[in-house]
Write an enzyme that holds these catalytic residues in place. Structure first.
Site, PDB file in Angstrom:
ATOM      1  N   ARG B  47     -10.508  -8.264   3.790  1.00 22.03           N
ATOM      2  CA  ARG B  47      -9.489  -7.354   3.456  1.00 22.03           C
ATOM      3  C   ARG B  47     -10.428  -6.452   2.592  1.00 22.03           C
ATOM      4  NH1 ARG B  47     -11.162  -8.537  -0.925  1.00 22.03           N
ATOM      5  NH2 ARG B  47      -9.418  -7.019  -1.530  1.00 22.03           N
ATOM      6  N   GLY B  48      -9.687  -5.005   2.246  1.00 27.27           N
ATOM      7  CA  GLY B  48     -10.381  -4.096   1.690  1.00 27.27           C
ATOM      8  C   GLY B  48     -10.797  -2.927   2.381  1.00 27.27           C
ATOM      9  N   ALA B  49     -10.658  -1.685   2.268  1.00 22.86           N
ATOM     10  CA  ALA B  49     -10.789  -0.668   3.341  1.00 22.86           C
ATOM     11  C   ALA B  49     -12.063  -0.711   3.800  1.00 22.86           C
ATOM     12  CB  ALA B  49     -10.290   0.743   2.705  1.00 22.86           C
ATOM     13  N   ARG B  90      -4.298  -3.109  10.895  1.00 19.55           N
ATOM     14  CA  ARG B  90      -3.844  -2.734   9.638  1.00 19.55           C
ATOM     15  C   ARG B  90      -3.497  -1.251   9.641  1.00 19.55           C
ATOM     16  NH1 ARG B  90      -5.451  -6.109   5.259  1.00 19.55           N
ATOM     17  NH2 ARG B  90      -3.965  -4.730   4.295  1.00 19.55           N
ATOM     18  N   GLN B 200      -4.949 -10.946  -4.768  1.00 14.23           N
ATOM     19  CA  GLN B 200      -6.260 -10.692  -4.879  1.00 14.23           C
ATOM     20  C   GLN B 200      -7.251 -10.544  -6.136  1.00 14.23           C
ATOM     21  OE1 GLN B 200      -3.968  -8.931  -3.673  1.00 14.23           O
ATOM     22  NE2 GLN B 200      -4.303  -8.210  -1.393  1.00 14.23           N
ATOM     23  N   ASP B 241      -7.417   2.936  -0.808  1.00 15.75           N
ATOM     24  CA  ASP B 241      -7.219   2.688   0.821  1.00 15.75           C
ATOM     25  C   ASP B 241      -7.293   4.124   1.628  1.00 15.75           C
ATOM     26  OD1 ASP B 241      -6.180   0.124  -0.617  1.00 15.75           O
ATOM     27  OD2 ASP B 241      -6.726  -0.416   1.388  1.00 15.75           O
ATOM     28  N   ASN B 251      -3.329   2.816  -2.847  1.00 16.38           N
ATOM     29  CA  ASN B 251      -4.123   1.736  -3.216  1.00 16.38           C
ATOM     30  C   ASN B 251      -3.064   0.877  -3.029  1.00 16.38           C
ATOM     31  OD1 ASN B 251      -6.606   0.370  -3.723  1.00 16.38           O
ATOM     32  ND2 ASN B 251      -6.040   0.413  -5.656  1.00 16.38           N
ATOM     33  N   LYS B 252      -3.645  -0.598  -3.501  1.00 19.27           N
ATOM     34  CA  LYS B 252      -2.748  -1.590  -3.603  1.00 19.27           C
ATOM     35  C   LYS B 252      -1.399  -1.581  -4.284  1.00 19.27           C
ATOM     36  CE  LYS B 252      -3.353  -4.971  -1.995  1.00 19.27           C
ATOM     37  NZ  LYS B 252      -2.693  -4.817  -0.445  1.00 19.27           N
TER      38      LYS B 252
END
Lengths: 354, 354
Positions: B47-49, B90, B200, B241, B251-252
């Site tokens: 995960r993570g852009a 995603r 995370q 993101d 973002n998250k």
């Protein structure tokens, strides 16, 4: 009004719903001596300032009722030990100390009454604990009525942690406000932040509202800002563990940032709490000690490790400054800024509930 | 600079560190076909852009390398299916689409080159995926150098979620900034919010910092306000993101409220993200779709139920408005307000990394 009863006085001892096991299991434990009651308070079988007060009073009563003392003198010597054991359980909840002080006064009165005996003192002190419990219930109902008028006619409201029946042994303070509002016909949906690390929102408030059929949406604590930004929320109402003379309110960790976010989005932020939560001896929130709890609560969940073995901060409470609080709802009425005046006036007022 | 490698191209297929099992277990899975890579992206093995972009590029390359096509025409027909499968994993990460577009261009160039064959296309597309990975690493190093200058010489900084090596396949964006700052001799302690529901922060960032020996303190998401109010924090740096033309940054979930709290406490709030995260085709954050994920992520943790069966909101991201962002740190330099101008200038700049 129907609501779950988290604590009761029974012939076998003090019976408590074990809130640590909710919502998965509904288990009642019976505690047969005061040290066990103290341990239960410390270990969070029961939590929430008013319920802790009821538990402490019942613990003192149990200690006196079951004391092995053979003389009034022996009981007088044992009594401070009982009270001291119960006082040492949770440092932040002023209700705990208030309840113990009240039991001390009751003990002193009963012990100095003409013809005082071990039996008469035991009867008096048990009656006092039961009366305190009944009064707590009446207080919640009064808070609920005053607060319900501040809730929207319909739509979303938000709370934090569990200021419900499970926390007060009545209908709850913040949730009491919501319960009365719903009973009045207001169509509310409650946004419930899960309230890490102990998950009182997810485990207790969500469960309690579900039991009563009140609609809710569970969220994680980091969704509060996004929800307030993207959805219409009519009011936020939370409980308090201790309120300073100037209106600064200590409550479960996370309350402060919800109050900041409420102001950012122009949502009124209310604190619902009994007069016993007021601590006029402290001028502001800076003087409220903040309990630091075990790192394990953050790194583990139900015994499962969710983080590596690293340094952790775990303050159990934070302080919301009075300037962020739209009103403080008590059983004697609604206080507004400037709180130094309005809270003192309510504290000094005499009501039938006294 | 040392940092864990979450994804690698191997002769057996695409090898990924299974981030779902951290920090308890360090397990690498090898995915031998593109559909398995797509499933791994969707299921958050990675995960993570930026890392998702690398994974998507490697997925496309794997699909082409292992295609059963016997002719150029067959491969041309299969290629959009491969890309479509990886694009559907995603919805919020713009890096995913950017990486797939780049692979499409590489494919088109290789397929139209004089003397193009199945073998030459396969070689070209695998080389392109590997090059993209190397470029990502160089980008992180550049972001780290620009961002480090904005960090305090010593004291506390805060991040959110995991914008680290695990998220980018380099040294990280936000954590890259912190890594370079620490390497420069700055004495930083990192406050790490756990970042519910997926943890995370607790599982990945805490673990990654611990691996590198960078001091940290893990907190729950509802402690941010209290910490900022009671402790000195020099800077907050997070990833992104997707960033709109006006500087609004997705973002998250939880990032937005941290930004509000940062402003309340006069702490500079920085976004560190590669140019590929910019989406100048959307004027503002309102146009960024927010992925809503499964309620189970909120009600269950590692298979254990932590809430009753109630309604749940689970937005995976939120949008921080540009007005709350002190600067956006990219591999081409630091953008400041007004972002519409500064981001466009950076996007149009040509650098050796291009």
């Amino acid at each position: 009004m129907r609501a779950i009863q988290p604590i009761d006085w029974t012939p076998q001892g003090v019976r408590m719903l074990d809130q640590r096991r909710l919502p998965g299991e509904v288990v009642y434990n019976v505690y047969a001596d005061y040290a066990a009651v103290a341990a239960a308070i410390r270990d969070m079988v029961i939590r929430g300032a008013p319920a802790i007060g009821v538990a402490a009073a019942m613990g003192v009563a149990l200690g006196v009722e079951r004391s092995a003392a053979k003389s009034l003198d022996d009981l007088r010597k044992e009594f401070p030990i009982i009270c001291g054991t119960l006082a040492k359980t949770r440092p932040t909840a002023v209700d705990l100390f208030w309840a113990i002080e009240r039991m001390k006064k009751s003990f002193a009165a009963a012990a100095s009454a003409p013809g005082a005996s071990l039996d008469s003192i035991r009867a008096a002190i048990v009656a006092e604990a039961k009366l305190l419990h009944l009064e707590k219930r009446a207080i919640d109902e009064a808070i609920g009525r005053f607060g319900a008028a501040l809730m929207p006619q319909e739509g979303r409201v938000m709370t934090q942690c569990n200021a419900g029946a499970l926390a007060t042994a009545g209908i709850g303070t913040a949730l009491g406000v919501i319960r009365v509002a719903v009973e009045q016909g207001r169509k509310l949906t409650v946004l419930v932040p899960e309230t890490r690390p102990y998950l009182q929102g997810a485990r207790l408030t969500a469960w309690e509202l579900q039991q009563d059929g009140i609609p809710l949406t569970l969220i994680t604590d980091n969704m509060v800002g996004h929800i307030l930004k993207t959805q219409q929320v009519g009011a936020i109402v939370v409980g308090a563990d201790r309120i300073a003379a100037n209106g600064d309110a200590a409550n479960k960790i996370g309350t402060y940032q919800i109050a900041v976010l409420a102001r950012e989005h122009n949502v009124p932020f209310y604190v619902a709490a009994p007069i016993s939560t007021l601590d006029l001896s402290i001028p502001s929130g800076e003087h409220i000690p903040i309990e630091e709890r075990s790192p394990d609560e953050v790194t583990h969940l139900r015994g499962v490790r969710i983080a590596p073995d690293v340094a952790v901060a775990n303050p159990a409470f934070d302080v919301t400054p009075a300037r962020l609080i739209a009103a403080i709802i008590t059983e004697r009425g609604v206080a507004r800024a400037p709180y130094t005046d309005s809270l003192r006036a309510l504290a000094n007022a005499k009501t039938p509930a006294d």
